[in-house]
Design a protein around this motif. Structure first.
Motif, mmCIF file in Angstrom:
data_model
loop_
_atom_site.group_PDB
_atom_site.id
_atom_site.type_symbol
_atom_site.label_atom_id
_atom_site.label_comp_id
_atom_site.label_asym_id
_atom_site.label_seq_id
_atom_site.Cartn_x
_atom_site.Cartn_y
_atom_site.Cartn_z
ATOM 1 N N VAL A 290 32.248 -8.427 -21.054
ATOM 2 C CA VAL A 290 33.424 -8.434 -20.193
ATOM 3 C C VAL A 290 34.186 -9.729 -20.451
ATOM 4 O O VAL A 290 33.596 -10.793 -20.542
ATOM 5 C CB VAL A 290 33.014 -8.357 -18.702
ATOM 6 N N ILE A 291 35.478 -9.641 -20.578
ATOM 7 C CA ILE A 291 36.313 -10.827 -20.778
ATOM 8 C C ILE A 291 36.967 -11.178 -19.448
ATOM 9 O O ILE A 291 37.611 -10.343 -18.821
ATOM 10 C CB ILE A 291 37.381 -10.575 -21.849
ATOM 11 N N MET A 292 36.756 -12.445 -19.010
ATOM 12 C CA MET A 292 37.382 -12.920 -17.779
ATOM 13 C C MET A 292 38.590 -13.749 -18.164
ATOM 14 O O MET A 292 38.480 -14.667 -18.962
ATOM 15 C CB MET A 292 36.422 -13.798 -16.982
ATOM 16 N N THR A 293 39.729 -13.410 -17.631
ATOM 17 C CA THR A 293 40.906 -14.227 -17.868
ATOM 18 C C THR A 293 41.461 -14.688 -16.535
ATOM 19 O O THR A 293 41.371 -13.983 -15.536
ATOM 20 C CB THR A 293 41.994 -13.452 -18.645
ATOM 21 N N THR A 294 41.994 -15.888 -16.544
ATOM 22 C CA THR A 294 42.513 -16.465 -15.309
ATOM 23 C C THR A 294 43.851 -17.125 -15.564
ATOM 24 O O THR A 294 44.162 -17.528 -16.673
ATOM 25 C CB THR A 294 41.556 -17.540 -14.757
ATOM 26 N N THR A 295 44.615 -17.217 -14.530
ATOM 27 C CA THR A 295 45.835 -18.013 -14.521
ATOM 28 C C THR A 295 45.695 -18.959 -13.340
ATOM 29 O O THR A 295 45.272 -18.555 -12.266
ATOM 30 C CB THR A 295 47.075 -17.123 -14.320
ATOM 31 N N SER B 146 38.627 -9.392 -3.381
ATOM 32 C CA SER B 146 38.746 -8.106 -4.066
ATOM 33 C C SER B 146 39.013 -8.351 -5.545
ATOM 34 O O SER B 146 39.576 -9.387 -5.916
ATOM 35 C CB SER B 146 39.909 -7.300 -3.487
ATOM 36 N N PRO B 147 38.665 -7.398 -6.406
ATOM 37 C CA PRO B 147 39.024 -7.539 -7.817
ATOM 38 C C PRO B 147 40.544 -7.698 -7.944
ATOM 39 O O PRO B 147 41.305 -6.953 -7.334
ATOM 40 C CB PRO B 147 38.558 -6.223 -8.443
ATOM 41 N N GLY B 148 40.996 -8.704 -8.664
ATOM 42 C CA GLY B 148 42.417 -8.955 -8.858
ATOM 43 C C GLY B 148 43.062 -9.825 -7.796
ATOM 44 O O GLY B 148 44.190 -10.284 -7.968
ATOM 45 N N GLU B 149 42.385 -10.080 -6.662
ATOM 46 C CA GLU B 149 42.952 -10.896 -5.579
ATOM 47 C C GLU B 149 43.008 -12.368 -5.991
ATOM 48 O O GLU B 149 42.083 -12.896 -6.605
ATOM 49 C CB GLU B 149 42.080 -10.760 -4.324
ATOM 50 N N ALA B 150 44.094 -13.044 -5.646
ATOM 51 C CA ALA B 150 44.221 -14.478 -5.921
ATOM 52 C C ALA B 150 43.188 -15.251 -5.099
ATOM 53 O O ALA B 150 42.966 -14.963 -3.926
ATOM 54 C CB ALA B 150 45.625 -14.961 -5.579
ATOM 55 N N ILE B 151 42.554 -16.226 -5.737
ATOM 56 C CA ILE B 151 41.578 -17.092 -5.082
ATOM 57 C C ILE B 151 42.297 -18.414 -4.833
ATOM 58 O O ILE B 151 42.554 -19.174 -5.763
ATOM 59 C CB ILE B 151 40.333 -17.285 -5.982
ATOM 60 N N ILE B 152 42.655 -18.662 -3.560
ATOM 61 C CA ILE B 152 43.448 -19.848 -3.216
ATOM 62 C C ILE B 152 42.600 -20.798 -2.389
ATOM 63 O O ILE B 152 42.134 -20.446 -1.308
ATOM 64 C CB ILE B 152 44.718 -19.474 -2.414
ATOM 65 N N LEU B 153 42.394 -21.990 -2.919
ATOM 66 C CA LEU B 153 41.673 -23.034 -2.198
ATOM 67 C C LEU B 153 42.678 -24.079 -1.735
ATOM 68 O O LEU B 153 43.412 -24.648 -2.544
ATOM 69 C CB LEU B 153 40.609 -23.680 -3.092
ATOM 70 N N ILE C 93 43.634 -19.596 -8.328
ATOM 71 C CA ILE C 93 43.094 -18.960 -9.533
ATOM 72 C C ILE C 93 43.442 -17.487 -9.425
ATOM 73 O O ILE C 93 43.023 -16.811 -8.486
ATOM 74 C CB ILE C 93 41.563 -19.145 -9.653
ATOM 75 N N SER C 94 44.240 -17.009 -10.367
ATOM 76 C CA SER C 94 44.627 -15.598 -10.385
ATOM 77 C C SER C 94 43.720 -14.857 -11.357
ATOM 78 O O SER C 94 43.479 -15.327 -12.463
ATOM 79 C CB SER C 94 46.079 -15.441 -10.839
ATOM 80 N N GLN C 95 43.236 -13.722 -10.926
ATOM 81 C CA GLN C 95 42.412 -12.886 -11.794
ATOM 82 C C GLN C 95 43.349 -12.038 -12.656
ATOM 83 O O GLN C 95 43.674 -10.915 -12.304
ATOM 84 C CB GLN C 95 41.498 -11.994 -10.967
ATOM 85 N N VAL D 94 32.380 -27.527 -4.779
ATOM 86 C CA VAL D 94 31.640 -26.378 -5.297
ATOM 87 C C VAL D 94 31.685 -25.277 -4.255
ATOM 88 O O VAL D 94 31.312 -25.485 -3.098
ATOM 89 C CB VAL D 94 30.179 -26.745 -5.636
ATOM 90 N N LYS D 95 32.183 -24.103 -4.665
ATOM 91 C CA LYS D 95 32.313 -22.970 -3.750
ATOM 92 C C LYS D 95 31.636 -21.739 -4.350
ATOM 93 O O LYS D 95 31.825 -21.424 -5.527
ATOM 94 C CB LYS D 95 33.791 -22.619 -3.499
ATOM 95 N N GLU D 96 30.868 -21.042 -3.523
ATOM 96 C CA GLU D 96 30.272 -19.773 -3.924
ATOM 97 C C GLU D 96 31.194 -18.663 -3.449
ATOM 98 O O GLU D 96 31.650 -18.683 -2.300
ATOM 99 C CB GLU D 96 28.888 -19.626 -3.318
ATOM 100 N N ILE D 97 31.492 -17.725 -4.340
ATOM 101 C CA ILE D 97 32.345 -16.588 -3.971
ATOM 102 C C ILE D 97 31.694 -15.279 -4.396
ATOM 103 O O ILE D 97 30.772 -15.282 -5.224
ATOM 104 C CB ILE D 97 33.762 -16.687 -4.593
ATOM 105 N N THR D 98 32.195 -14.215 -3.836
ATOM 106 C CA THR D 98 31.770 -12.865 -4.220
ATOM 107 C C THR D 98 33.010 -12.071 -4.557
ATOM 108 O O THR D 98 34.002 -12.117 -3.823
ATOM 109 C CB THR D 98 31.007 -12.185 -3.065
ATOM 110 N N ILE D 99 32.956 -11.353 -5.667
ATOM 111 C CA ILE D 99 33.978 -10.366 -5.973
ATOM 112 C C ILE D 99 33.387 -9.022 -5.555
ATOM 113 O O ILE D 99 32.327 -8.635 -6.035
ATOM 114 C CB ILE D 99 34.379 -10.365 -7.471
ATOM 115 N N SER D 100 34.057 -8.352 -4.621
ATOM 116 C CA SER D 100 33.531 -7.119 -4.043
ATOM 117 C C SER D 100 33.709 -5.943 -4.994
ATOM 118 O O SER D 100 34.470 -5.994 -5.948
ATOM 119 C CB SER D 100 34.227 -6.824 -2.713
ATOM 120 N N GLU D 101 32.995 -4.880 -4.681
ATOM 121 C CA GLU D 101 33.110 -3.626 -5.457
ATOM 122 C C GLU D 101 34.489 -3.034 -5.279
ATOM 123 O O GLU D 101 35.052 -2.446 -6.172
ATOM 124 C CB GLU D 101 32.059 -2.615 -4.986
ATOM 125 N N ASP D 102 35.022 -3.120 -4.082
ATOM 126 C CA ASP D 102 36.334 -2.623 -3.655
ATOM 127 C C ASP D 102 36.556 -1.271 -4.142
ATOM 128 O O ASP D 102 37.091 -0.521 -4.573
ATOM 129 C CB ASP D 102 37.431 -3.593 -4.061
#
Length: 187
Positions: A9-14, A78-85, A150-152, A179-187
């Motif tokens: 799987v290739i992960m790309t971010t913006t 969610s998959p594709g959701e922006a991760i904003i800290l 971080i944009s997925q 350091v933050k732990e996150i989960t990407i849901s099945e959605d």
């Protein structure tokens, strides 16, 4: 790239980074109060703080100012959701520059890195040396925040991840990690 269950799987971010200054909060306080440390809660003007995160939390939309944000109620995305800290750095140092009129101005200048790892510590992706907008001001502003997005670009696979954010203060050459732990849901 990551391998999950024998699938590559290739992960790309913006990443979108800016440093924001709360103009409305600043205008409600005197420059003298900010200069003597009263605004940031320092007990005396000479008290020195270590460069660190004074506060950070995930938010559900772009912050609108210092302390003006909608806190996310979990670290599940969610998959594709922006991760904003949302980050409030403290203990940074000021640089100086000169305006066109030869006035002495203060500068605040940060850069950032991030690394996304799986829960086993394997690095999946990341970026280093990301510039964060520079602030140039007549005053030594204390109420500064960094919205680190971080944009997925390609949605991450459902799983648990660890994001290590590193913020660098260019003026002091100090850094800190969040350091933050996150989960990407099945959605």
């Amino acid at each position: 790239m990551i391998q999950i269950n024998d699938k590559l799987v290739i992960m790309t971010t913006t990443v979108i980074l800016t440093v924001m200054l709360s103009v409305s909060a600043f205008s409600a306080q005197s420059a003298v109060a900010q200069a003597d440390g009263a605004v940031t809660g320092l007990s005396a003007p000479s008290e020195v703080q270590t460069f660190r995160s004074g506060f950070d939390t995930f938010v559900s939309s772009d912050p609108q100012g210092f302390g003006v944000y909608e806190e996310k109620d979990s670290s599940t995305f969610s998959p594709g959701e922006a991760i904003i800290l949302y980050i409030e750095p403290v203990g940074f140092e000021y640089g100086t520059t000169t305006s066109k009129g030869d006035d002495s101005l203060n500068t605040i200048n940060f850069s950032a890195d991030f690394v996304i790892s799986d829960t086993e510590g394997n690095v999946l992706t990341g970026q280093q040396g990301l510039p964060v907008s520079e602030i140039i001001s007549h005053h030594q502003n204390k109420e500064v925040f960094i919205p680190f997005t971080i944009s997925q670009t390609t949605p991450f696979p459902a799983d648990d991840y660890v994001i290590t954010y590193t913020i660098h203060d260019s003026n002091s050459e100090n850094s800190f990690d969040i350091v933050k732990e996150i989960t990407i849901s099945e959605d």
